[in-house]
Design a protein around this motif. Structure first.
Motif, short mmCIF file in Angstrom:
data_model
loop_
_atom_site.label_atom_id
_atom_site.label_comp_id
_atom_site.label_asym_id
_atom_site.label_seq_id
_atom_site.Cartn_x
_atom_site.Cartn_y
_atom_site.Cartn_z
N GLU A 37 0.82 -1.21 0.00
CA GLU A 37 0.00 0.00 0.00
C GLU A 37 0.86 1.26 0.00
O GLU A 37 0.58 2.21 -0.74
CB GLU A 37 -0.95 0.01 1.21
CG GLU A 37 -2.11 -0.94 1.06
CD GLU A 37 -3.05 -0.83 2.25
OE1 GLU A 37 -3.25 0.28 2.77
OE2 GLU A 37 -3.59 -1.88 2.65
N PHE A 40 2.52 1.64 -3.36
CA PHE A 40 1.56 2.14 -4.34
C PHE A 40 1.36 3.64 -4.19
O PHE A 40 1.32 4.38 -5.18
CB PHE A 40 0.22 1.40 -4.18
CG PHE A 40 -0.79 1.77 -5.21
CD1 PHE A 40 -0.68 1.28 -6.51
CD2 PHE A 40 -1.85 2.60 -4.90
CE1 PHE A 40 -1.60 1.63 -7.47
CE2 PHE A 40 -2.77 2.96 -5.86
CZ PHE A 40 -2.66 2.46 -7.15
N TYR A 41 1.27 4.11 -2.96
CA TYR A 41 1.13 5.54 -2.70
C TYR A 41 2.35 6.32 -3.19
O TYR A 41 2.23 7.36 -3.83
CB TYR A 41 0.91 5.77 -1.20
CG TYR A 41 0.80 7.22 -0.82
CD1 TYR A 41 -0.35 7.95 -1.12
CD2 TYR A 41 1.86 7.87 -0.20
CE1 TYR A 41 -0.44 9.29 -0.79
CE2 TYR A 41 1.77 9.21 0.13
CZ TYR A 41 0.62 9.91 -0.17
OH TYR A 41 0.53 11.24 0.15
N ASN A 43 4.40 5.41 -5.50
CA ASN A 43 4.40 5.34 -6.96
C ASN A 43 3.43 6.35 -7.57
O ASN A 43 3.73 6.96 -8.60
CB ASN A 43 4.04 3.92 -7.41
CG ASN A 43 4.33 3.72 -8.87
OD1 ASN A 43 5.45 3.92 -9.30
ND2 ASN A 43 3.32 3.35 -9.62
N THR A 44 2.28 6.55 -6.94
CA THR A 44 1.34 7.55 -7.46
C THR A 44 1.89 8.96 -7.31
O THR A 44 1.63 9.82 -8.15
CB THR A 44 -0.05 7.47 -6.78
OG1 THR A 44 0.11 7.39 -5.38
CG2 THR A 44 -0.83 6.29 -7.27
N MET A 45 2.66 9.19 -6.27
CA MET A 45 3.29 10.51 -6.13
C MET A 45 4.31 10.73 -7.25
O MET A 45 4.46 11.83 -7.76
CB MET A 45 3.95 10.66 -4.76
CG MET A 45 2.99 10.56 -3.58
SD MET A 45 1.53 11.61 -3.68
CE MET A 45 2.23 13.22 -3.63
N ALA A 47 4.02 9.61 -10.19
CA ALA A 47 3.26 9.88 -11.41
C ALA A 47 3.00 11.38 -11.58
O ALA A 47 2.77 11.85 -12.69
CB ALA A 47 1.94 9.11 -11.39
N LEU A 48 3.03 12.12 -10.49
CA LEU A 48 2.87 13.57 -10.57
C LEU A 48 4.19 14.26 -10.92
O LEU A 48 4.21 15.26 -11.63
CB LEU A 48 2.36 14.12 -9.24
CG LEU A 48 1.01 13.62 -8.76
CD1 LEU A 48 0.74 14.12 -7.35
CD2 LEU A 48 -0.09 14.08 -9.70
N LYS A 89 -3.06 9.80 -19.49
CA LYS A 89 -4.15 9.92 -18.54
C LYS A 89 -5.46 9.31 -19.04
O LYS A 89 -6.36 9.09 -18.27
CB LYS A 89 -4.37 11.40 -18.20
CG LYS A 89 -3.21 11.98 -17.42
CD LYS A 89 -3.49 13.36 -16.95
CE LYS A 89 -2.29 13.86 -16.18
NZ LYS A 89 -2.63 14.66 -15.07
N LYS A 91 -8.02 6.43 -20.61
CA LYS A 91 -8.18 4.99 -20.29
C LYS A 91 -8.01 4.14 -21.51
O LYS A 91 -8.38 4.17 -22.52
CB LYS A 91 -9.53 4.75 -19.67
CG LYS A 91 -9.61 5.36 -18.30
CD LYS A 91 -10.92 5.03 -17.66
CE LYS A 91 -10.98 5.65 -16.27
NZ LYS A 91 -12.19 5.38 -15.59
#
Length: 91
Positions: A37, A40-41, A43-45, A47-48, A89, A91
């Motif tokens: 978890e 994953f968090y 990794n999403t940061m 992505a920014l 971004k 889908k």
């Protein structure tokens, strides 16, 4: 050595080094926390961070090349970057 490097190129190199350092730091944090978890968090940061670095380095490069390329080519290059980000971004 740094006196021979153009200012725009130097800033592009510096931003890429900072970006790479952020990526390595994120990987080390994922390893340290050893939690899916949290990884994953993190990794999403990332992505920014990636698109921001891409846009900024492209802008710096275009400003450095502004005397060498036409306005039309500059707009087309920047539009291409925007399309790449939009496709990531979608889908």
């Amino acid at each position: 050595m740094f006196g021979l490097i153009e200012k725009a190129l130097f800033f592009m190199i510096a931003l890429r080094l900072i970006s790479g350092s952020i990526e390595i730091t994120a990987a080390m944090l994922m390893l340290k926390y050893n939690d899916l978890e949290k990884a994953f968090y993190i990794n999403t940061m990332l992505a920014l961070v990636g698109p921001v670095i891409l846009i900024v380095t492209t802008g710096i490069g275009l400003s450095g090349l502004s005397e060498k390329i036409s306005l039309k080519k500059g707009i087309l290059l920047f539009s291409g970057i925007v399309l790449i980000i939009m496709s990531l971004k979608s889908k």
